[in-house]
Structures are given as structure tokens and as C-alpha cells.
Motif scaffolding. Structure first.
Motif, PDB file in Angstrom:
ATOM      1  N   LEU A 109       0.833  -1.205   0.000  1.00 47.98           N
ATOM      2  CA  LEU A 109       0.000   0.000   0.000  1.00 47.98           C
ATOM      3  C   LEU A 109       0.867   1.255   0.000  1.00 47.98           C
ATOM      4  CD1 LEU A 109      -2.733  -1.099   2.554  1.00 47.98           C
ATOM      5  CD2 LEU A 109      -3.093  -0.637   0.114  1.00 47.98           C
ATOM      6  N   HIS A 110       1.929   1.216   0.772  1.00 50.18           N
ATOM      7  CA  HIS A 110       2.857   2.342   0.819  1.00 50.18           C
ATOM      8  C   HIS A 110       3.437   2.599  -0.573  1.00 50.18           C
ATOM      9  CE1 HIS A 110       6.603   4.501   1.794  1.00 50.18           C
ATOM     10  NE2 HIS A 110       5.910   4.980   2.790  1.00 50.18           N
ATOM     11  N   ASP A 111       3.855   1.538  -1.245  1.00 51.08           N
ATOM     12  CA  ASP A 111       4.402   1.676  -2.594  1.00 51.08           C
ATOM     13  C   ASP A 111       3.362   2.227  -3.562  1.00 51.08           C
ATOM     14  OD1 ASP A 111       6.787   0.675  -1.625  1.00 51.08           O
ATOM     15  OD2 ASP A 111       6.519  -1.323  -2.502  1.00 51.08           O
ATOM     16  N   ASN A 112       2.111   1.800  -3.397  1.00 55.38           N
ATOM     17  CA  ASN A 112       1.045   2.263  -4.288  1.00 55.38           C
ATOM     18  C   ASN A 112       0.647   3.711  -4.031  1.00 55.38           C
ATOM     19  OD1 ASN A 112      -0.003   0.233  -6.268  1.00 55.38           O
ATOM     20  ND2 ASN A 112       0.066  -1.025  -4.434  1.00 55.38           N
ATOM     21  N   THR A 113       0.995   4.238  -2.862  1.00 49.75           N
ATOM     22  CA  THR A 113       0.687   5.643  -2.595  1.00 49.75           C
ATOM     23  C   THR A 113       1.879   6.550  -2.890  1.00 49.75           C
ATOM     24  OG1 THR A 113       1.259   5.417  -0.241  1.00 49.75           O
ATOM     25  CG2 THR A 113      -1.072   5.163  -0.841  1.00 49.75           C
ATOM     26  N   ASP A 114       2.981   5.986  -3.354  1.00 52.15           N
ATOM     27  CA  ASP A 114       4.190   6.771  -3.600  1.00 52.15           C
ATOM     28  C   ASP A 114       3.914   7.987  -4.469  1.00 52.15           C
ATOM     29  OD1 ASP A 114       6.739   7.067  -5.689  1.00 52.15           O
ATOM     30  OD2 ASP A 114       7.345   6.838  -3.585  1.00 52.15           O
ATOM     31  N   ARG A 115       3.233   7.800  -5.587  1.00 55.17           N
ATOM     32  CA  ARG A 115       3.019   8.937  -6.494  1.00 55.17           C
ATOM     33  C   ARG A 115       2.106   9.977  -5.869  1.00 55.17           C
ATOM     34  NH1 ARG A 115      -0.660   7.007 -11.516  1.00 55.17           N
ATOM     35  NH2 ARG A 115      -2.238   5.835 -10.389  1.00 55.17           N
ATOM     36  N   TYR A 116       1.204   9.543  -4.993  1.00 59.16           N
ATOM     37  CA  TYR A 116       0.347  10.500  -4.303  1.00 59.16           C
ATOM     38  C   TYR A 116       1.114  11.214  -3.195  1.00 59.16           C
ATOM     39  CZ  TYR A 116      -3.357   8.132  -6.862  1.00 59.16           C
ATOM     40  OH  TYR A 116      -4.138   7.609  -7.860  1.00 59.16           O
ATOM     41  N   GLN A 117       2.024  10.497  -2.539  1.00 55.95           N
ATOM     42  CA  GLN A 117       2.855  11.126  -1.517  1.00 55.95           C
ATOM     43  C   GLN A 117       3.758  12.193  -2.132  1.00 55.95           C
ATOM     44  OE1 GLN A 117       4.664   8.507   1.556  1.00 55.95           O
ATOM     45  NE2 GLN A 117       3.665   6.872   0.406  1.00 55.95           N
ATOM     46  N   ARG A 118       4.196  11.960  -3.355  1.00 56.18           N
ATOM     47  CA  ARG A 118       5.035  12.958  -4.034  1.00 56.18           C
ATOM     48  C   ARG A 118       4.246  14.258  -4.239  1.00 56.18           C
ATOM     49  NH1 ARG A 118       9.746  10.593  -6.783  1.00 56.18           N
ATOM     50  NH2 ARG A 118       9.780   8.395  -6.201  1.00 56.18           N
ATOM     51  N   ILE A 119       2.973  14.133  -4.572  1.00 55.95           N
ATOM     52  CA  ILE A 119       2.123  15.322  -4.690  1.00 55.95           C
ATOM     53  C   ILE A 119       2.027  16.003  -3.332  1.00 55.95           C
ATOM     54  CG2 ILE A 119      -0.254  16.124  -5.035  1.00 55.95           C
ATOM     55  CD1 ILE A 119      -0.530  13.895  -7.164  1.00 55.95           C
ATOM     56  N   GLN A 120       1.751  15.227  -2.318  1.00 52.83           N
ATOM     57  CA  GLN A 120       1.591  15.771  -0.976  1.00 52.83           C
ATOM     58  C   GLN A 120       2.844  16.534  -0.541  1.00 52.83           C
ATOM     59  OE1 GLN A 120       1.162  12.784   2.026  1.00 52.83           O
ATOM     60  NE2 GLN A 120       1.204  14.276   3.674  1.00 52.83           N
ATOM     61  N   MET A 121       4.017  15.959  -0.781  1.00 59.78           N
ATOM     62  CA  MET A 121       5.262  16.587  -0.340  1.00 59.78           C
ATOM     63  C   MET A 121       5.623  17.824  -1.165  1.00 59.78           C
ATOM     64  SD  MET A 121       6.293  15.271   2.419  1.00 59.78           S
ATOM     65  CE  MET A 121       7.988  15.830   2.546  1.00 59.78           C
ATOM     66  N   SER A 122       4.958  18.010  -2.307  1.00 57.26           N
ATOM     67  CA  SER A 122       5.224  19.199  -3.118  1.00 57.26           C
ATOM     68  C   SER A 122       4.408  20.400  -2.640  1.00 57.26           C
ATOM     69  CB  SER A 122       4.922  18.916  -4.589  1.00 57.26           C
ATOM     70  OG  SER A 122       3.520  18.812  -4.784  1.00 57.26           O
ATOM     71  N   LEU A 123       3.458  20.170  -1.748  1.00 60.08           N
ATOM     72  CA  LEU A 123       2.608  21.256  -1.262  1.00 60.08           C
ATOM     73  C   LEU A 123       3.396  22.146  -0.297  1.00 60.08           C
ATOM     74  CD1 LEU A 123      -0.645  19.176  -0.768  1.00 60.08           C
ATOM     75  CD2 LEU A 123      -0.011  20.608  -2.716  1.00 60.08           C
ATOM     76  N   SER A 124       2.976  23.372  -0.158  1.00 56.99           N
ATOM     77  CA  SER A 124       3.779  24.403   0.506  1.00 56.99           C
ATOM     78  C   SER A 124       4.255  24.064   1.918  1.00 56.99           C
ATOM     79  CB  SER A 124       3.014  25.723   0.510  1.00 56.99           C
ATOM     80  OG  SER A 124       1.812  25.578   1.239  1.00 56.99           O
ATOM     81  N   ASP A 125       3.409  23.604   2.795  1.00 57.75           N
ATOM     82  CA  ASP A 125       3.831  23.380   4.176  1.00 57.75           C
ATOM     83  C   ASP A 125       4.056  21.907   4.502  1.00 57.75           C
ATOM     84  OD1 ASP A 125       1.183  22.588   4.056  1.00 57.75           O
ATOM     85  OD2 ASP A 125       0.708  23.343   6.055  1.00 57.75           O
ATOM     86  N   ALA A 126       4.146  21.078   3.491  1.00 56.64           N
ATOM     87  CA  ALA A 126       4.207  19.632   3.715  1.00 56.64           C
ATOM     88  C   ALA A 126       5.478  19.192   4.428  1.00 56.64           C
ATOM     89  CB  ALA A 126       4.065  18.884   2.396  1.00 56.64           C
ATOM     90  N   GLN A 127       6.606  19.774   4.087  1.00 51.01           N
ATOM     91  CA  GLN A 127       7.864  19.301   4.668  1.00 51.01           C
ATOM     92  C   GLN A 127       7.959  19.575   6.170  1.00 51.01           C
ATOM     93  OE1 GLN A 127      10.890  20.787   2.036  1.00 51.01           O
ATOM     94  NE2 GLN A 127       9.997  19.732   0.293  1.00 51.01           N
ATOM     95  N   PRO A 128       7.694  20.790   6.647  1.00 45.84           N
ATOM     96  CA  PRO A 128       7.732  20.969   8.100  1.00 45.84           C
ATOM     97  C   PRO A 128       6.625  20.194   8.812  1.00 45.84           C
ATOM     98  CG  PRO A 128       7.127  23.035   7.003  1.00 45.84           C
ATOM     99  CD  PRO A 128       7.512  22.052   5.938  1.00 45.84           C
ATOM    100  N   ARG A 129       5.485  20.052   8.167  1.00 44.29           N
ATOM    101  CA  ARG A 129       4.386  19.290   8.761  1.00 44.29           C
ATOM    102  C   ARG A 129       4.798  17.827   8.930  1.00 44.29           C
ATOM    103  NH1 ARG A 129      -1.576  19.563   8.419  1.00 44.29           N
ATOM    104  NH2 ARG A 129      -1.212  21.596   7.505  1.00 44.29           N
ATOM    105  N   ALA A 130       5.401  17.233   7.905  1.00 42.49           N
ATOM    106  CA  ALA A 130       5.841  15.838   7.989  1.00 42.49           C
ATOM    107  C   ALA A 130       6.870  15.679   9.105  1.00 42.49           C
ATOM    108  CB  ALA A 130       6.419  15.377   6.651  1.00 42.49           C
ATOM    109  N   HIS A 131       7.805  16.612   9.184  1.00 46.68           N
ATOM    110  CA  HIS A 131       8.824  16.560  10.241  1.00 46.68           C
ATOM    111  C   HIS A 131       8.167  16.556  11.622  1.00 46.68           C
ATOM    112  CE1 HIS A 131      12.361  17.457  12.635  1.00 46.68           C
ATOM    113  NE2 HIS A 131      11.640  18.421  13.190  1.00 46.68           N
ATOM    114  N   ASN A 132       7.270  17.502  11.859  1.00 49.73           N
ATOM    115  CA  ASN A 132       6.625  17.615  13.166  1.00 49.73           C
ATOM    116  C   ASN A 132       5.781  16.391  13.502  1.00 49.73           C
ATOM    117  OD1 ASN A 132       7.787  20.141  13.515  1.00 49.73           O
ATOM    118  ND2 ASN A 132       5.994  21.228  12.740  1.00 49.73           N
ATOM    119  N   GLU A 133       5.035  15.897  12.524  1.00 49.51           N
ATOM    120  CA  GLU A 133       4.179  14.731  12.768  1.00 49.51           C
ATOM    121  C   GLU A 133       5.013  13.493  13.050  1.00 49.51           C
ATOM    122  OE1 GLU A 133       1.546  14.581   9.397  1.00 49.51           O
ATOM    123  OE2 GLU A 133       0.405  16.325  10.092  1.00 49.51           O
TER     124      GLU A 133
END
Length: 172
Positions: A109-133
Motif C-alpha cells: 500500500l505504501h508503494d502504491n501511494t508513492d506517487r500520491y505522496q510525491r504530490i503531498q510533499m510538493s505542497l507548501s507546508d508539507a515538509q515541516p508538517r511531515a517533520h513535526n508529525e
């Protein structure tokens, strides 16, 4: 090439169409919804079962992966490495559940969401949000707070899916 295309099909990234051959599967809101929902169900269950069995080595492995992940994201390079390190972080927290079939399903499932995660990480506040979470999740695991950690993980996954859906709705 044929074998590679079959592997892409198995990963959900390509499909074979009559008289056309292999084509890239389109991005789908319905697929995002289902994939992230399944991930939340399985991963939260894995985490609840893993936390009582987490060792210092498991927590160190997760922490090391998170440090490497943060460095990779900060570099802005080799985006594929981000997702490998993200998996290593999560897997270190799940593996102590000792449920290899479920872990294999989660990896798929993780592999199948890879392309969607790439979209998510391209969003403006995604990187600091991922770090904090991730930091908050790791701390809850260290403290043995299984239900709280599962709640954090559920929010982390479902919020990621929601943000991808919003992006796809704005950019059909």
C-alpha cells in the motif's frame, strides 16, 4: 522492458489496454481515498501491536531514519530517497508487531501511494508538517502511548490523503 511493465502493473502504476499496450494509470481521487483509508486501518493496528514490543534498537533505527529523511528533504534532491527513508522510519515502528503478512500488505500500500505522496510533499507546508508529525509519533512510541500514537498516525495518514484529494480536485 516487458518484465518492467508487468512490475509497474503489479505496483498499480501501469495498466494494459487492448490495442494500446501499457499506459500509465491516471491519478484518481477514489483510489487516493481507498489507499489512504486502508493504510490508516492497517498501519494504526500494526503500531498498536508493535509499541509494547519496541526495543531501544527499534526506536534508534526509526530515529536514525527520521534524521536521514529530514536531511534528504532539506537537500531538495533525490525525492525517491525521501520515500525510502519514510518507509524505513515507519517500518522500524511496525516490525515489532511481528505480523509479516500485514507488514507486507502495508509495504504494498505504501508503494502504491508513492506517487500520491510525491504530490503531498510538493505542497507548501508539507515538509515541516511531515517533520513535526513524525517527531510527535516517535515520541509517543518512546513513551509507550499506543492509543495516542495510533491516533497521531491516523491523523498523519488521513490528512495526507485529504491534502492530495484537494490538490487533485483543484488540478483535474
Amino acid at each position: 522492458v516487458r518484465e518492467a511493465l508487468f512490475m509497474l502493473e503489479g505496483d498499480g502504476l501501469a495498466e494494459f489496454k487492448p490495442h494500446k499496450g501499457a499506459v500509465v494509470r491516471p491519478l484518481s481521487i477514489k483510489e487516493v481515498t481507498e489507499l489512504f483509508h486502508l493504510r490508516a486501518l492497517l498501519e494504526c493496528d500494526l503500531l498498536r501491536h508493535a509499541i509494547p514490543n519496541l526495543t531501544k534498537d527499534d526506536l534508534d533505527r526509526a530515529s536514525d531514519a527520521l534524521i536521514a529523511y529530514d536531511r534528504a528533504v532539506a537537500s531538495g534532491k533525490n525525492i525517491g530517497r525521501w520515500f525510502k527513508l519514510n518507509w524505513i522510519f515507519h517500518e522500524a515502528l511496525y516490525r515489532p508487531a511481528d505480523t509479516p503478512i500485514t507488514l507486507k500488505m502495508v509495504k504494498s500500500l505504501h508503494d502504491n501511494t508513492d506517487r500520491y505522496q510525491r504530490i503531498q510533499m510538493s505542497l507548501s507546508d508539507a515538509q515541516p508538517r511531515a517533520h513535526n508529525e513524525h517527531q510527535e509519533l516517535l515520541e509517543a512510541c518512546r513513551e509507550g502511548k499506543d492509543d495516542f500514537a495510533a491516533q497521531l498516525l491516523n491523523r498523519h495518514l488521513m490528512e495526507g490523503g485529504r491534502r492530495v484529494i484537494e490538490f487533485l480536485q483543484r488540478n483535474p
